[in-house]
Motif scaffolding. Sequence first.
Motif, PDB file in Angstrom:
ATOM      1  N   ARG A 177      77.284  -8.092  52.785  1.00 37.51           N
ATOM      2  CA  ARG A 177      78.461  -8.161  53.648  1.00 37.51           C
ATOM      3  C   ARG A 177      78.461  -9.424  54.502  1.00 37.51           C
ATOM      4  O   ARG A 177      79.522  -9.880  54.957  1.00 37.51           O
ATOM      5  CB  ARG A 177      78.506  -6.913  54.535  1.00 37.51           C
ATOM      6  N   ALA A 178      77.277 -10.005  54.727  1.00 39.58           N
ATOM      7  CA  ALA A 178      77.215 -11.221  55.543  1.00 39.58           C
ATOM      8  C   ALA A 178      78.025 -12.357  54.943  1.00 39.58           C
ATOM      9  O   ALA A 178      78.578 -13.193  55.670  1.00 39.58           O
ATOM     10  CB  ALA A 178      75.752 -11.655  55.705  1.00 39.58           C
ATOM     11  N   LEU A 179      78.115 -12.408  53.624  1.00 37.74           N
ATOM     12  CA  LEU A 179      78.923 -13.446  52.985  1.00 37.74           C
ATOM     13  C   LEU A 179      80.389 -13.308  53.361  1.00 37.74           C
ATOM     14  O   LEU A 179      81.064 -14.300  53.675  1.00 37.74           O
ATOM     15  CB  LEU A 179      78.764 -13.360  51.464  1.00 37.74           C
ATOM     16  N   PHE A 180      80.897 -12.097  53.360  1.00 38.84           N
ATOM     17  CA  PHE A 180      82.300 -11.878  53.682  1.00 38.84           C
ATOM     18  C   PHE A 180      82.561 -12.112  55.166  1.00 38.84           C
ATOM     19  O   PHE A 180      83.576 -12.699  55.547  1.00 38.84           O
ATOM     20  CB  PHE A 180      82.715 -10.458  53.285  1.00 38.84           C
ATOM     21  N   ASP A 181      81.631 -11.655  56.007  1.00 39.23           N
ATOM     22  CA  ASP A 181      81.808 -11.864  57.451  1.00 39.23           C
ATOM     23  C   ASP A 181      81.813 -13.344  57.796  1.00 39.23           C
ATOM     24  O   ASP A 181      82.615 -13.799  58.630  1.00 39.23           O
ATOM     25  CB  ASP A 181      80.691 -11.146  58.217  1.00 39.23           C
ATOM     26  N   ALA A 182      80.925 -14.126  57.162  1.00 45.94           N
ATOM     27  CA  ALA A 182      80.888 -15.563  57.424  1.00 45.94           C
ATOM     28  C   ALA A 182      82.184 -16.229  56.986  1.00 45.94           C
ATOM     29  O   ALA A 182      82.718 -17.119  57.675  1.00 45.94           O
ATOM     30  CB  ALA A 182      79.698 -16.192  56.712  1.00 45.94           C
ATOM     31  N   ILE A 197      84.518 -16.088  46.582  1.00 42.24           N
ATOM     32  CA  ILE A 197      83.175 -15.590  46.871  1.00 42.24           C
ATOM     33  C   ILE A 197      82.826 -14.374  46.019  1.00 42.24           C
ATOM     34  O   ILE A 197      81.795 -14.354  45.335  1.00 42.24           O
ATOM     35  CB  ILE A 197      83.041 -15.242  48.370  1.00 42.24           C
ATOM     36  N   ALA A 198      83.694 -13.370  46.060  1.00 42.80           N
ATOM     37  CA  ALA A 198      83.344 -12.100  45.417  1.00 42.80           C
ATOM     38  C   ALA A 198      83.333 -12.207  43.891  1.00 42.80           C
ATOM     39  O   ALA A 198      82.372 -11.794  43.239  1.00 42.80           O
ATOM     40  CB  ALA A 198      84.318 -11.013  45.870  1.00 42.80           C
ATOM     41  N   LEU A 199      84.386 -12.750  43.307  1.00 44.78           N
ATOM     42  CA  LEU A 199      84.478 -12.783  41.848  1.00 44.78           C
ATOM     43  C   LEU A 199      83.353 -13.579  41.183  1.00 44.78           C
ATOM     44  O   LEU A 199      82.792 -13.116  40.180  1.00 44.78           O
ATOM     45  CB  LEU A 199      85.845 -13.329  41.422  1.00 44.78           C
ATOM     46  N   PRO A 200      82.995 -14.786  41.693  1.00 44.51           N
ATOM     47  CA  PRO A 200      81.885 -15.490  41.040  1.00 44.51           C
ATOM     48  C   PRO A 200      80.570 -14.719  41.069  1.00 44.51           C
ATOM     49  O   PRO A 200      79.732 -14.890  40.174  1.00 44.51           O
ATOM     50  CB  PRO A 200      81.777 -16.790  41.858  1.00 44.51           C
TER      51      PRO A 200
END
Length: 291
Positions: A177-182, A197-200
Amino acid sequence: MSTVARSRTRKVDGLSRGQNILRYVVLFAGALVFLFPFYYMVIGSLQTEPDSTVAGAFPNPANITGENYAAINSRIDLLQGLANSGIFAGGVILCTVVFGVLVGYALAQLQWRGRGITFALVLLVQVVPFQLLMIPLYVMIARDYGLADNYLGMILPFAINSTAVLIFRQYFLQVPRALFDAARIDGAGELKILWSIALPLVRPALLTVVLLTFIGPWNEFLWPFLITKEASLQPLAVSLANYLTNVAATAANPFGAILAGACVLAAPAVVLFILFQRHFVSSDIGSGVKG
């Protein structure tokens, strides 16, 4: 003492090698049993004279020909059937991936009222057989929407796949989740986060869903048979069934012609799996965050 230890080590190593040999023998035998029907299908499709016995699996080279493919193609147009199956399967795959990604991402990463109920409904759909919905779907699509003898009419009932939604949800839950929050702190919108971010990071899920989704509509018979009456619009599976019912008895080698059609129908699925099977076990989800 050291001699006894070395003896025990050799005994353990010998037992391990024996187990490995046995494992490979069992796997090889299982592979032969699994592949024999495909081999028999290909060999049968190439035989000039039908031979349904076990000896037919090892035919005389003089009995090998491609006439069966020409015979069935003259009756049902294999290329047109392949094109119809490709359009049907391609449309289902496109809708399944688009809707599956959007719904799976929303269920995994977004907070909204009714998320739990929606997920429960997705699970509930898993236990409802498609055959139970076929009659109301036919009435709605053919009579109300007027989509009989139409590619869209074939695709619509399969446009949303609950299995694909579950697969994408589970993969998105594994993404830190840190990727999405950033990304949100940097001002990225949800669609930008999903695309960049999510799809790759869930590429194995995309390939898995594509392969699993492809097999269903590619081999689907009952729904296209109900919704299409025009032979020029029917997928190859329906065309082969019509050939088997109406024409095969009059063919010089109906057995070989049927197997030839089955080979043409199976070939794209087999090739697709061979090309992309390694992606089932690959994943870079963990590469996006440093430990």
